[in-house]
Design a protein around this motif. Structure first.
Motif, short mmCIF file in Angstrom:
data_model
loop_
_atom_site.label_atom_id
_atom_site.label_comp_id
_atom_site.label_asym_id
_atom_site.label_seq_id
_atom_site.Cartn_x
_atom_site.Cartn_y
_atom_site.Cartn_z
N LEU A 25 22.70 3.72 -20.91
CA LEU A 25 22.87 2.85 -22.13
C LEU A 25 22.43 1.62 -22.04
N THR A 26 22.25 0.97 -20.79
CA THR A 26 21.77 -0.41 -20.72
C THR A 26 20.42 -0.56 -20.90
N SER A 27 20.23 -1.06 -21.64
CA SER A 27 18.82 -1.33 -22.44
C SER A 27 18.11 -2.55 -21.89
N VAL A 28 18.93 -3.63 -21.65
CA VAL A 28 18.71 -5.06 -21.54
C VAL A 28 18.21 -5.01 -20.01
N THR A 29 16.71 -5.63 -19.96
CA THR A 29 16.12 -5.57 -18.60
C THR A 29 16.04 -7.13 -18.12
N GLU A 30 16.34 -8.02 -19.28
CA GLU A 30 16.42 -9.61 -18.91
C GLU A 30 17.27 -10.10 -19.81
N PHE A 31 17.78 -11.47 -19.52
CA PHE A 31 18.41 -12.15 -20.32
C PHE A 31 17.72 -13.63 -20.75
N ILE A 32 17.94 -14.17 -22.08
CA ILE A 32 17.23 -15.26 -22.44
C ILE A 32 18.41 -16.36 -22.27
N LEU A 33 18.20 -17.27 -21.36
CA LEU A 33 19.19 -18.46 -21.26
C LEU A 33 18.64 -19.65 -22.31
N LEU A 34 19.49 -19.66 -23.18
CA LEU A 34 19.12 -20.70 -24.32
C LEU A 34 19.08 -22.37 -23.67
N GLY A 35 20.09 -22.50 -22.69
CA GLY A 35 19.99 -23.75 -21.91
C GLY A 35 20.81 -24.91 -22.92
N LEU A 36 20.79 -25.99 -22.41
CA LEU A 36 21.61 -27.18 -23.14
C LEU A 36 21.01 -27.51 -24.48
N THR A 37 19.62 -27.35 -24.53
CA THR A 37 18.93 -27.73 -25.58
C THR A 37 17.70 -27.19 -25.90
N ASP A 38 16.83 -26.80 -27.01
CA ASP A 38 15.63 -26.46 -27.23
C ASP A 38 14.55 -27.45 -27.61
N HIS A 39 15.11 -28.83 -27.51
CA HIS A 39 14.19 -29.85 -27.89
C HIS A 39 13.38 -30.26 -26.60
N ARG A 40 12.13 -30.36 -26.64
CA ARG A 40 11.27 -30.41 -25.37
C ARG A 40 11.46 -31.62 -24.82
N LYS A 41 11.51 -32.89 -25.34
CA LYS A 41 11.63 -33.98 -24.79
C LYS A 41 12.74 -34.12 -24.20
N THR A 42 14.04 -33.80 -24.69
CA THR A 42 15.18 -33.63 -24.32
C THR A 42 15.23 -33.10 -22.91
N GLN A 43 14.59 -31.77 -23.07
CA GLN A 43 14.59 -31.02 -21.96
C GLN A 43 13.98 -31.76 -20.52
N ILE A 44 13.10 -32.53 -20.95
CA ILE A 44 12.11 -33.25 -19.82
C ILE A 44 13.25 -34.17 -19.23
N ASN A 82 20.28 -9.89 -26.12
CA ASN A 82 20.09 -10.46 -24.68
C ASN A 82 20.09 -11.94 -24.56
N HIS A 83 20.41 -12.67 -25.67
CA HIS A 83 20.29 -14.34 -25.48
C HIS A 83 21.51 -14.74 -24.96
N LEU A 84 21.54 -15.53 -24.07
CA LEU A 84 22.91 -16.04 -23.41
C LEU A 84 23.09 -17.50 -23.86
N ASN A 85 23.65 -18.13 -24.58
CA ASN A 85 23.62 -19.48 -25.19
C ASN A 85 24.73 -20.34 -24.02
N HIS A 86 23.76 -20.35 -22.96
CA HIS A 86 24.43 -21.01 -21.79
C HIS A 86 23.08 -21.35 -20.80
N PHE A 87 23.35 -22.25 -19.90
CA PHE A 87 22.35 -22.51 -18.94
C PHE A 87 22.12 -21.78 -17.61
N PHE A 88 23.13 -20.95 -17.07
CA PHE A 88 23.32 -19.80 -16.00
C PHE A 88 24.09 -18.86 -16.67
N CYS A 89 23.80 -17.65 -15.68
CA CYS A 89 24.64 -16.44 -15.98
C CYS A 89 26.04 -16.56 -15.65
#
Length: 314
Positions: A6-25, A172-179
């Motif tokens: 039943l496990t269909s998830v092959t990968e997770f997407i870590l949303l990280g601390l922010t999705d703002h590109r300049k803030t990420q840098i 499969n979206h994890l609202n975190h920066f690591f598992c």
């Protein structure tokens, strides 16, 4: 049909601390600097303790284990976090996510137990100085350190195996920066209430048992210090324990708020903010706290620098 089908998830997407590109840098630069200083600070502690025979005592033996543990812990999480911040892509395979979850949880449990051992060591040193050398002999040190590592990794096995009993069929979206286990557990398909109760009991063993040892040890230390006639003796006892108490307060406070609160009382953004403290901030501050006012470490560093200067001179 088995849960594995039943496990269909092959990968997770870590949303990280922010999705703002300049803030990420900006965050990439800050966390890279913190990661570098964390590695350097803990490596310096290990090198100094091994190089200076005056630091071959139980307290510094356990401190080298804590420093080595911190190096492993930040290396299990921060390099991937930095890569995701730099690329802007938080994809991680299911297998890598499980491995990271197990390693990070194992090291976190081990640190909980090791901090309890360090508090017990300070209790023996201050309250029973006459029998301290015998009670905390070399074999006892090895046994306590080994038990901390074995206990931490064993508790993590129970937690991760309980989590993997469930299928992951999406999202499969994890609202975190690591598992991290509590966050991954939210994505499991099925009724997880019984498993959450089991994980809560395991968290109690990993957190509350050593915390009770710490509180009892420092309660007895405080009682002993208050009865001491010498002001210098009281000052020395308080100074040797202050650094450990600072680490304990930061580490256990954030761990309890993450792992021992009902999931319904937490929000994803708050989980991330809490995790930043024990994943990024605490490992960075540990070597500073343990060395800033530690005269033994200062003396060992001075001796090493003088020795290096003489070697270069001749």
């Amino acid at each position: 049909m088995g849960t594995e089908n039943l496990t269909s998830v092959t990968e997770f997407i870590l949303l990280g601390l922010t999705d703002h590109r300049k803030t990420q840098i900006v965050l990439f630069s800050i966390i890279l600097l913190i990661y570098s200083f964390t590695l350097m600070g803990n490596l310096v502690i290990i090198i100094l303790v091994r190089a200076d025979s005056h630091l071959h005592t139980p307290m510094y033996f356990f401190l080298t284990h804590l420093s080595g543990l911190e190096i492993c812990f930040v290396t299990s999480t921060l390099p991937q976090m930095l890569a995701h911040l730099l690329s802007g892509n938080g994809a991680i395979s299911f297998t890598r996510c499980v491995i990271q979850m197990y390693i990070a949880l194992s090291l976190g449990c081990t640190e909980c137990l090791l901090l309890g051992v360090m508090a017990y060591d300070r209790y023996l040193a201050i309250c029973h100085p006459l029998v301290y050398a015998i009670a905390m002999g070399r074999w006892r040190q090895l046994h306590l350190a080994s038990a901390s590592w074995a206990g931490g990794f064993s508790l993590a096995v129970i937690n991760v195996m309980c989590t993997l009993r469930f299928p992951f069929c999406g999202p499969n979206h994890l609202n975190h920066f690591f598992c991290e286990l509590p966050v991954v557990m939210k994505l499991a398909c099925g009724d997880i209430h019984i498993t959450e109760a089991i994980l809560f009991v395991a968290a109690m063993l990993a957190v509350l048992v050593p915390l009770s040892v710490i509180l009892t040890s420092y309660g007895l230390i405080l009682s002993s210090v208050i009865r001491a006639q010498s002001a210098s003796g009281r000052h020395k006892a308080f100074s040797t324990c202050a650094s450990h108490l600072a680490v304990v307060t930061m580490f256990y406070g954030t761990i309890i708020s993450m792992y021992m609160k009902p999931r319904s009382d937490t929000t994803p953004d708050r989980d991330k903010q809490t995790a930043v403290f024990y994943v990024v901030v605490t490992p960075f501050l540990n070597p500073i706290i343990y060395t800033l006012r530690n005269k033994d470490i200062h003396r060992a560093a001075t001796k090493m620098l003088q020795r290096k200067g003489l070697e270069q001179k001749y």
